[in-house]
Every structure is written in structure tokens, then in C-alpha cells.
Design a protein around this motif. Structure first.
Motif, short mmCIF file in Angstrom:
data_model
loop_
_atom_site.label_atom_id
_atom_site.label_comp_id
_atom_site.label_asym_id
_atom_site.label_seq_id
_atom_site.Cartn_x
_atom_site.Cartn_y
_atom_site.Cartn_z
N ALA A 312 0.85 -1.19 0.00
CA ALA A 312 0.00 0.00 0.00
C ALA A 312 0.89 1.24 0.00
O ALA A 312 2.06 1.18 0.39
N MET A 313 0.30 2.35 -0.42
CA MET A 313 1.08 3.59 -0.52
C MET A 313 0.15 4.79 -0.40
O MET A 313 -0.93 4.81 -1.00
N VAL A 314 0.59 5.78 0.36
CA VAL A 314 -0.14 7.04 0.50
C VAL A 314 0.82 8.18 0.21
O VAL A 314 1.90 8.26 0.80
N VAL A 315 0.43 9.06 -0.70
CA VAL A 315 1.25 10.21 -1.07
C VAL A 315 0.50 11.48 -0.69
O VAL A 315 -0.68 11.63 -1.03
N THR A 316 1.17 12.38 0.00
CA THR A 316 0.51 13.61 0.46
C THR A 316 1.39 14.83 0.23
O THR A 316 2.60 14.72 0.03
N HIS A 317 0.74 16.00 0.29
CA HIS A 317 1.45 17.26 0.47
C HIS A 317 1.44 17.52 1.97
O HIS A 317 0.39 17.87 2.52
N PRO A 318 2.56 17.35 2.65
CA PRO A 318 2.53 17.49 4.11
C PRO A 318 2.17 18.90 4.58
O PRO A 318 1.69 19.08 5.70
N GLN A 319 2.38 19.90 3.74
CA GLN A 319 2.05 21.27 4.13
C GLN A 319 0.56 21.56 4.08
O GLN A 319 0.07 22.47 4.75
N THR A 320 -0.19 20.82 3.26
CA THR A 320 -1.63 21.07 3.12
C THR A 320 -2.50 19.94 3.62
O THR A 320 -3.69 20.13 3.88
N GLY A 321 -1.94 18.74 3.75
CA GLY A 321 -2.73 17.58 4.13
C GLY A 321 -3.41 16.91 2.95
O GLY A 321 -4.08 15.88 3.12
N ASP A 322 -3.27 17.47 1.75
CA ASP A 322 -3.90 16.89 0.57
C ASP A 322 -3.32 15.51 0.28
O ASP A 322 -2.10 15.34 0.19
N LEU A 324 -2.58 13.09 -2.40
CA LEU A 324 -2.42 13.12 -3.86
C LEU A 324 -2.63 11.74 -4.48
O LEU A 324 -3.03 11.63 -5.63
N ALA A 325 -2.31 10.71 -3.72
CA ALA A 325 -2.48 9.34 -4.21
C ALA A 325 -2.72 8.43 -3.03
O ALA A 325 -2.13 8.60 -1.96
N LEU A 326 -3.61 7.46 -3.23
CA LEU A 326 -3.89 6.46 -2.21
C LEU A 326 -4.09 5.13 -2.93
O LEU A 326 -5.06 4.96 -3.67
N VAL A 327 -3.14 4.22 -2.72
CA VAL A 327 -3.20 2.91 -3.37
C VAL A 327 -3.30 1.87 -2.26
O VAL A 327 -2.37 1.67 -1.50
N GLY A 328 -4.45 1.21 -2.18
CA GLY A 328 -4.70 0.28 -1.07
C GLY A 328 -4.29 -1.14 -1.32
O GLY A 328 -4.46 -2.00 -0.45
N GLY A 329 -3.72 -1.41 -2.50
CA GLY A 329 -3.28 -2.76 -2.82
C GLY A 329 -2.72 -2.80 -4.23
O GLY A 329 -2.86 -1.84 -4.99
N VAL A 330 -2.11 -3.92 -4.58
CA VAL A 330 -1.48 -4.00 -5.90
C VAL A 330 -2.48 -4.31 -7.01
O VAL A 330 -2.20 -4.06 -8.18
N ASP A 331 -3.66 -4.86 -6.66
CA ASP A 331 -4.64 -5.21 -7.70
C ASP A 331 -6.04 -5.20 -7.09
O ASP A 331 -6.44 -6.15 -6.41
N TYR A 332 -6.80 -4.14 -7.36
CA TYR A 332 -8.14 -4.00 -6.79
C TYR A 332 -9.07 -5.11 -7.26
O TYR A 332 -9.95 -5.55 -6.53
N SER A 333 -8.88 -5.57 -8.50
CA SER A 333 -9.77 -6.60 -9.05
C SER A 333 -9.64 -7.92 -8.29
O SER A 333 -10.56 -8.73 -8.28
N LYS A 334 -8.50 -8.13 -7.62
CA LYS A 334 -8.29 -9.34 -6.85
C LYS A 334 -8.63 -9.14 -5.37
O LYS A 334 -8.96 -10.10 -4.68
N SER A 335 -8.50 -7.91 -4.90
CA SER A 335 -8.82 -7.62 -3.50
C SER A 335 -9.15 -6.14 -3.34
O SER A 335 -8.31 -5.28 -3.60
N GLY A 542 9.07 8.57 3.75
CA GLY A 542 10.01 9.58 3.31
C GLY A 542 9.34 10.81 2.74
O GLY A 542 8.16 10.81 2.42
N PHE A 543 10.14 11.87 2.63
CA PHE A 543 9.58 13.11 2.09
C PHE A 543 10.69 13.96 1.49
O PHE A 543 11.86 13.89 1.89
N THR A 544 10.30 14.74 0.52
CA THR A 544 11.13 15.80 -0.05
C THR A 544 10.60 17.11 0.52
O THR A 544 9.64 17.11 1.30
N PRO A 545 11.16 18.26 0.15
CA PRO A 545 10.59 19.52 0.62
C PRO A 545 9.14 19.73 0.17
O PRO A 545 8.46 20.61 0.72
N GLU A 546 8.65 18.94 -0.77
CA GLU A 546 7.33 19.21 -1.34
C GLU A 546 6.34 18.07 -1.18
O GLU A 546 5.14 18.29 -1.12
N ILE A 547 6.82 16.83 -1.11
CA ILE A 547 5.92 15.69 -1.19
C ILE A 547 6.36 14.58 -0.24
O ILE A 547 7.55 14.42 0.03
#
Length: 637
Positions: A312-322, A324-335, A542-547
């Protein structure tokens, strides 16, 4: 006298039927259809349609005149002249029915068709037909012709799961109504007669034939000229066979619907427009990165159980809380199980920065000594706990910087013990953590947390000590065009200069420590790996200055992965791939962390080290040329 008696009987019959069905009229007069909720990304690109009936509403003044003309031409030419019922057509139909010995022709006006669709059944019985006529007359006294047309074109079924002409236009042709050609209009208005038979995705020849009859009718009554007619006959539009939901990010959609269902009980029928924080471009990059990491695990372990292995993976803008991406698994069709939000996994060593932050805030410096030695701890009930380093052995006294860079378990547990368990738990609660267990093993992340919640906590480091609650939704617009805005919750839980010290330490983790596989040339990256006992969980935060990205891999049944799998080997390279692909799309992203006021630099044992007033460098071993300057600032002890 006889005629008067007949009139009385007819009037009484009318009133009797009217009293039976009058309440049905209000279903049409106060028309509130089931509408599709649409979810958009931050660039106004459609993510998905959510519905019980896939219907997008269009008011009459947005319906092109040509659409109305085509509909009336083929279905009810006298529509604007009659009062709901075409008596001449009824007489003709009755004659045909008598000859056939059964009901073969209905002679229904558009008003009657609307009544049949919205208020009555479609069975061919005299009683139902009488009710239909009575209701049609009632509607014509309550609604304008335009209002009836509007309801008709929004309600009827156009095949392929499309309700309403706007939905059908966007579905079949990927066009708005005002972009349609005459032939495409003819195809659409011809559909309600037999939606399945004339569905152009299944029976294009029949659909085109029906459309040609519409054009012929329009030409015969003089509503289009010969040139328009001939061009229309020859045209064969491109028809698309799209899925109804057009769902481009199913894990995201599921989570948004779950959240909004707490506030709106009609989220699938209310016709809401949801503006999310998701960036579909970033979502795709994250999804590809997660699959890349998954495939790399399979390359290393040919016997991996693909039925339970996931990530799973969650990508955010830490300064805004937005988000940007939320992937809850490698294949939704299977789970469809969303591991980013529903699963609470132990974060392992990726939790250590919070312990080290508390130490820095308590007066420790980045070079303060901690004991990387083996020790047994009384856990109560006669049980002892003897933690070990992941790589084995111990190094004696080492600096905080070295302990975190190498992710030394023993040093971290001893540090927590020196700080005091109760004190650390209190500080963690101030940072926003809930239900932290009263156990020294929390130093090694021995409690469950979701990726989404962890993303909120991690924002403290990248955002100058302020946590910003993550959010998938920016605003929601209801069918009345009222807009509800959603704001992230901000809490200043740390001083900016103290958070920057931790950022510098986590940069060293990526530059020289367990997170080296996340390093990307030309971009400053801070992060921390995490691996739980027996390689059950593998993290990189992990994070960069932006993401910011929170990445996890493991088995759904909590069984161990292969011994080689861990935060540095499994998850960190995924962060690297993600950032590399992200930079290609955002070459102007901010690449360097900004050092806030109150953070200073000095030589310690010949190396540049950062310090603050709350985390001063030790007096011994400091470059003697700087002692006076530090003393003047009150920054050494």
C-alpha cells in the motif's frame, strides 16, 4: 338527456380515477430523480461515477433545440398542440386494436410516456390506460410543456445503463449535448422506444437505421433541409463502449464514499459533485511504483504467496494535508481491501524518529551519546524482554545521529528507557498519537497504525513542527449547487527548529544509512526505514521539501516475508522510483529543505553539525574557535 347522462358518468368516472391516482402526479410534479454522484481529481478530471441509476441531470435551457425537435418529430409531432392526450391518435389506435382483437397500438403522447415511466406500470390494460390519460391531463395543467420535456429527457432509459439524455450523450459519444451532430442526436432520441435493441454498442446497424427514420421524419415535416438530411443519413458516428463508473482509482473512490456516507445518506443517489485532493497523474505514478516493488519481491522469492502478499502507498502534500495518491493494494480486481486505510500494521523502526524527536526536545543534541548495549527489561508478570539489533551485535556508546542512521534497536530502547516511558507516552499523545501502549517496545513501533494516520503524524517533520490532518476531499457540491468545503486540522506540536534537526537526521538516514536505496540525485530526501520482527512488515516513510510518501509491504495474514525483505531493501527503492517519475512530471518541484531561524551549524569532531537553543552541542570536543561565539549565544552547556 342521454348525452347529459353520459357526460355525468364520464365526469364521475374521471373524478373517481383522479382520486385514485392524483398522488402519483406529485412524483412527476415534484420530480426528484436518483442522480449520479461524480468524483473529480484536483485537476477536474473525472475519477468515477457513483450511482444506483446512472443519471446526470440537464435543465431544459441547456438542452439544444435540435434535440427537442428530433424527439417531438419521432415521438409526438403534435406535442405542442395537445393538452396531454392526442384524441385523434387514440381513435386511430382503438380502431387498430379492435381489428386486431387486442391492444397493439398505444398512441401515447410524450406526456403519457412520462406518466407511464414515472408513475404507472407499462402493462397493456384498459384500466391502466385510463389512469395514464387522467394523469397526463393533470400534468398538463400543472407543468409547462418545457418542464414535461425536461423531465422526460432526464428520466427515460437510453440503454447501456444510461438514464437521461445527458448521461447517454457523454457515455456513447463522450460529448456534451451542445457538441452532438444531427445524426448523434437522432440516435439518442430514437433509443427510448427500445433501448436494448437500439443500443449502438451492441446493435449499431439497428441504431443507425432508427436514427435515419428520425432524420426522415424531421425532413418530411420540414424541420431540416435536404442538405442536412443527406449529410445526416451518410454519417456514422464513433460510439464508445465505456464502463458506467469509469472508475480510475477504485481504492480512492471506496474511501471517499465511505467518508461521505457518514454525512450524506444519499451519496449514491443525490447527484453530488465531489472535488477530491487526488491527482490522477500522481495516483498512476504511485500505483506503478507499488507494483514495481511487488514484482521485485516476487523476483527475490519465487515461492512468495501471491494470495496474501500485498502493499500500500499514501502520497501527500505534508504542508496542506492533501492526499495526492492512495493505493490500497497491488490489484483492486483481486482484493478491494484497502490496506492504506483499513489495515493497522506495526510501523517498526519507521516510528523511531518520534522517539528521537522527543529526546531532542528534552535537551539531547544530534551528537549526544546513547548506549547501544544489550539489556534485559522487566515487563511485569515475571517476564523479561531482551531486545536485539536487526543486524546483531552492539556498538557501545554512539551518537543519536549514528543510532538513527543505522536504525539501532538497542540504542533506541535504552534512549526511551532513559527518557522515561510515561514521559515519552505523554509527549507522543501531545503529538497526536492515541492509545500508545505502556510498553518499552513502542520504541520499535510495536503497535498498529494505518498508513493514512501515519501520514498525518509524519507531516510534523516536513511541515515545521505542524501536523496537518490528511484529507481526500476538498469540497462537495449538492444538487442545489450549495458548496461544502473541507479543511484539514492543523496542530503545532513541535518547534520548527526542532523538527528541522530531525529532518537533518533523516536526511542522513537516506544519504548514509538504512534508507540509501531511496536516494535520488539532485533532490534532498529525508526518511526512515521500518522492518518488524521476522520481516512481517517492510516500510519506508520519506519526504522531499514538497511531497511525502508512506510505503508498506507485507502479507495480509501477518506471516513473515523472506528474510531479505525489509524497509531498506523492499520499500525504499519504491520511494526512489516514485520520486524519479514524479520529477519527470513536476521538474520545477522544490528540491531543497529550508533551514528555519534558530537552527545553527558548528564543527563537532571535525564535522558540521546542527544545533538549536533546546538541543545545544556538548561543550567538549567542539572546535575551540567557536566556544566564545556559542557562549555569547547561550547555546552550550
Amino acid at each position: 338527456m342521454f348525452l347529459f347522462f353520459v357526460a355525468i358518468c364520464l365526469g364521475a368516472g374521471f373524478l373517481y380515477v383522479y382520486n385514485e391516482v392524483r398522488f402519483n402526479a406529485y412524483n412527476i410534479i415534484d420530480y426528484k430523480p436518483k442522480l449520479t454522484t461524480q468524483i473529480y481529481d484536483s485537476n477536474n478530471e473525472l475519477i468515477a461515477n457513483v450511482f444506483e441509476e446512472n443519471r446526470l441531470y440537464v435543465p431544459f435551457d441547456e438542452i439544444p433545440v435540435r434535440v427537442v425537435e428530433a424527439l417531438v418529430a419521432i415521438e409526438d409531432t403534435a406535442y405542442f398542440e395537445h393538452s396531454g392526450v392526442n384524441y385523434e391518435a387514440i381513435i386511430r389506435a382503438i380502431i387498430k386494436d379492435i381489428k386486431a382483437g387486442k391492444l397493439v397500438e398505444g398512441a401515447s403522447t410524450l406526456t403519457q410516456q412520462l406518466v407511464k415511466n414515472l408513475a404507472l406500470s407499462s402493462e397493456k390494460k384498459i384500466e391502466r390506460k385510463i389512469k395514464e390519460i387522467v394523469l397526463s391531463i393533470k400534468l398538463e395543467t400543472e407543468l409547462s410543456k418545457e418542464e414535461i420535456i425536461e423531465r422526460y429527457l432526464n428520466h427515460v432509459y437510453f440503454g447501456h445503463g444510461y438514464y437521461g439524455i445527458k448521461t447517454a450523450s457523454q457515455g456513447y459519444f463522450r460529448k456534451n449535448l451542445n457538441e452532438l451532430s444531427l445524426k448523434e442526436i437522432a440516435m439518442l432520441v430514437g433509443l427510448p422506444k427500445a433501448p436494448s435493441s437500439y443500443d449502438p454498442t451492441k446493435h449499431l446497424d439497428l441504431s443507425l437505421g432508427r436514427a435515419n427514420r428520425v432524420l426522415e421524419r424531421m425532413y418530411m415535416i420540414g424541420w431540416i433541409n435536404e442538405d442536412e438530411y443527406r449529410k445526416g443519413i451518410l454519417e456514422e458516428p464513433v460510439v464508445f463502449d465505456d464502463t458506467l463508473s469509469k472508475n480510475k482509482a477504485p481504492y480512492v473512490v471506496d474511501e471517499i464514499i465511505k467518508e461521505l456516507s457518514k454525512q450524506f445518506d444519499d451519496i449514491k443517489t443525490g447527484g453530488y459533485v465531489v472535488y477530491s485532493t487526488i491527482d490522477l497523474q500522481v495516483q498512476n505514478i504511485a500505483n506503478e511504483a507499488l507494483i514495481y516493488g511487488y514484482n521485485e519481491i516476487l523476483k527475490r522469492d519465487k515461492n512468495a504467496n501471491t494470495a496474501v502478499l500485498n502493499g500500500a502507498m499514501v502520497v501527500t502534500h505534508p504542508q496542506t494535508g492533501d492526499v495526492l495518491a492512495l493505493v490500497g493494494g497491488v490489484d483492486y480486481s483481486k482484493s478491494s481491501y484497502n490496506r492504506a486505510t483499513q489495515s493497522r500494521r506495526q510501523p517498526g523502526s519507521s516510528f523511531k524518529p518520534f522517539i528521537y524527536q522527543i529526546a531532542l526536545n528534552s535537551g539531547y543534541s544530534v551528537v549526544s551519546q546513547v548506549a547501544d548495549i544489550s539489556k534485559s527489561f522487566d515487563m511485569g508478570n515475571g517476564k523479561e524482554w531482551t531486545p536485539k539489533n536487526y543486524s546483531g551485535g552492539f556498538q557501545g556508546f554512539i551518537t543519536l545521529k549514528s543510532a538513527l542512521t543505522q536504525s539501532r534497536n538497542l540504542a533506541t530502547v535504552n534512549l526511551l528507557n532513559d527518557l522515561g516511558l510515561n514521559y515519552v507516552r505523554d509527549e507522543l499523545e501531545k503529538m497526536g498519537f492515541e492509545s500508545v501502549p505502556p510498553n518499552l517496545s513502542i520504541a520499535l513501533g510495536s503497535f498498529g497504525i494505518s498508513l493514512l494516520d501515519f501520514a498525518t503524524h509524519y507531516s510534523m517533520f516536513a511541515n515545521d513542527g505542524e501536523t496537518v490532518s490528511v484529507s481526500l476531499i476538498r469540497s462537495v457540491q449538492n444538487r442545489n449547487n450549495n458548496l461544502i468545503r473541507y479543511e484539514s486540522v492543523r496542530r503545532q506540536v513541535n518547534k520548527p527548529e526542532q523538527s528541522y534537526l530531525m529532518v537533518s537526521l533523516m536526511q542522513n538516514v537516506v544519504e548514509n544509512g538504512t534508507g540509501r536505496a531511496a536516494k535520488v540525485h539532485g533532490v534532498q530526501i529525508a526518511g526512515k526505514t521500518g522492518t518488524t520482527n521476522n520481516n512481517i512488515d517492510a516500510w519506508f516513510c520519506g519526504f522531499t521539501p514538497e511531497i511525502q510518501a508512506i510505503i508498506w509491504y507485507g502479507n495480509d495474514d501477518n506471516s513473515p516475508m523472506k528474510k531479505v525483505e525489509g524497509g531498506g531493501r523492499t520499500a525504499a527503492p519504491v520511494f526512489k522510483k516514485f520520486i524519479q517519475d514524479y520529477i519527470k512530471q513536476h521538474p520545477n518541484m522544490r528540491k531543497d529543505f529550508i533551514r528555519p531561524d534558530g537552527v545553527y551549524k558548528a564543527k563537532f569532531d571535525g564535522k558540521d553539525e546542527y544545533y538549536t537553543q533546546d538541543s545545544p552541542l556538548p561543550r567538549q570536543n567542539i572546535d575551540q574557535n567557536l566556544l566564545q561565539e556559542l557562549d555569547d549565544g547561550g547555546l552550550i552547556f
